[in-house]
Enzyme design. Sequence first.
Site, mmCIF file in Angstrom:
data_model
loop_
_atom_site.group_PDB
_atom_site.id
_atom_site.type_symbol
_atom_site.label_atom_id
_atom_site.label_comp_id
_atom_site.label_asym_id
_atom_site.label_seq_id
_atom_site.Cartn_x
_atom_site.Cartn_y
_atom_site.Cartn_z
ATOM 1 N N GLU A 1 -4.824 1.627 -7.622
ATOM 2 C CA GLU A 1 -5.749 2.004 -6.565
ATOM 3 C C GLU A 1 -5.176 3.170 -5.774
ATOM 4 O O GLU A 1 -4.037 3.126 -5.326
ATOM 5 C CB GLU A 1 -5.957 0.836 -5.593
ATOM 6 C CG GLU A 1 -6.726 -0.336 -6.147
ATOM 7 C CD GLU A 1 -7.022 -1.371 -5.063
ATOM 8 O OE1 GLU A 1 -8.029 -2.077 -5.208
ATOM 9 O OE2 GLU A 1 -6.246 -1.471 -4.087
ATOM 10 N N CYS A 2 -5.966 4.210 -5.604
ATOM 11 C CA CYS A 2 -5.612 5.355 -4.766
ATOM 12 C C CYS A 2 -4.236 5.904 -5.158
ATOM 13 O O CYS A 2 -4.085 6.524 -6.199
ATOM 14 C CB CYS A 2 -5.694 4.997 -3.291
ATOM 15 S SG CYS A 2 -5.854 6.435 -2.206
ATOM 16 N N GLY A 3 -3.195 5.653 -4.360
ATOM 17 C CA GLY A 3 -1.869 6.139 -4.717
ATOM 18 C C GLY A 3 -1.388 5.597 -6.039
ATOM 19 O O GLY A 3 -0.721 6.304 -6.816
ATOM 20 N N THR B 1 -8.831 3.606 -9.703
ATOM 21 C CA THR B 1 -9.871 4.013 -8.768
ATOM 22 C C THR B 1 -9.231 4.651 -7.540
ATOM 23 O O THR B 1 -8.078 4.351 -7.203
ATOM 24 C CB THR B 1 -10.704 2.813 -8.280
ATOM 25 O OG1 THR B 1 -9.857 1.949 -7.496
ATOM 26 C CG2 THR B 1 -11.291 2.036 -9.440
#
Length: 440
Positions: free
Chosen positions: A330-332, A430
Amino acid sequence: MTDARMPPGLIVSAPASGTGKTTVMLGLLRALVEDGLEVQPFKSGPDYIDPAFHRAASGRASFNLDTWAMDAGLFGAIAARAAGADICVAEGSMGLFDGVATRGRAGFGSSAETATAMGWPVILVLDVGGQAQSAAATALGFARYDPDLRIAGVILNRVASPRHERLTRLGMERAGLAVLGALPRRGDLALPERHLGLIQAVEHPDLERAIAGYAAFLREHVDLAAIRRAALGRQAAAAGPLPRPPAQRIALARDAAFSFTYPHLLEGWRAAGAEILPFSPLADEAPAAHADLVWLPGGYPELHAGALADASTFLAGLRRHAGTRPVHGECGGYMALGQALIDKDGARHEMAGLLGLVTSYETRRFHLGYRRAVLARPMPGHPAGAALRGHEFHYSTILDQPDAPLAHVTDADGNPVPETGSHRGHVTGTFFHLIAEDAP
């Protein structure tokens, strides 16, 4: 409804961000704990960082309550985490009435909605710098804006002098608003910040001393007894299930580069019997070899790109796992699964290469808001076609994303978002942080 009652509670909010409500929140949590209370903290909205500070101040895990992203059952299940506490204290996000334009599952996501849903009165933290009696007009507007919301009183922050306090109190008296405290201006009370807001709790150079200082400051200048009297309880709402785990044995990255996991997700995973196996990529630790799933949360990989690129044991273990079993970021975490990450100075750092994603923190663009995603392909714990609700907050920009999109993603108003996530083999990622599953 059930026959059980929630502990009495209240919410600390403000007219806007940057008024000092987080330092008030931390000082209040610790002061109440010092007085012998079991205090349950909450955070209104999707913030990833504040709950860790709340835990450090109170000794109990803090949970997000979100009227846009959560249905009534999940909201009730999270509220039920207060069982055994003497008092609940929640921290608001942004301004008290700030939310999104389009209603989500229960509302627009404002702190006022959280307060109303929980039956909690609001303590309004007002930055009174540069004004005196006029601050009462602001507070009075907040008190009258929503007749269903109770303002318990105000805490005046950044008071310049005894005369300034006296004049401001006169205004509040005229408006009929209780003053619960007046905090003199002190520059040393500010928490360190960076591009996503506060630094992480684990990175604070002396967090315990800072929190103890906030508590002592509040104890000197705030009426704690009046605050305790203002807290209200209500009948507990019916609780639905917490989110179920995406696998039985979950290797979870946990360090200064990867730390943004919503506490209610972890609580749900553990409650369902999942085994969470933490490891540190920054310490060059590989995920557990017997894990069923590797989960890389969001965080700050852009600040640690060189160390991650050199973490050969971590990268080899991650690639080995991805050959046969699922990996999700997720993200990072998504950025670390990609081909490369370009840091603020323009230096390129090779990442895991499990996805073709190339991101740049040198080319920065603000991405912030709620997300609704309908999966085109499965991701751990959710089949294709599932609709998910989450939140996105980052500055990094995608330079290249050659893999197929994972989902159709929209913002809170239904507008398409280009950050669709992507998938390749057993690997998915994501840019949004998952909060809950939605109805398709």
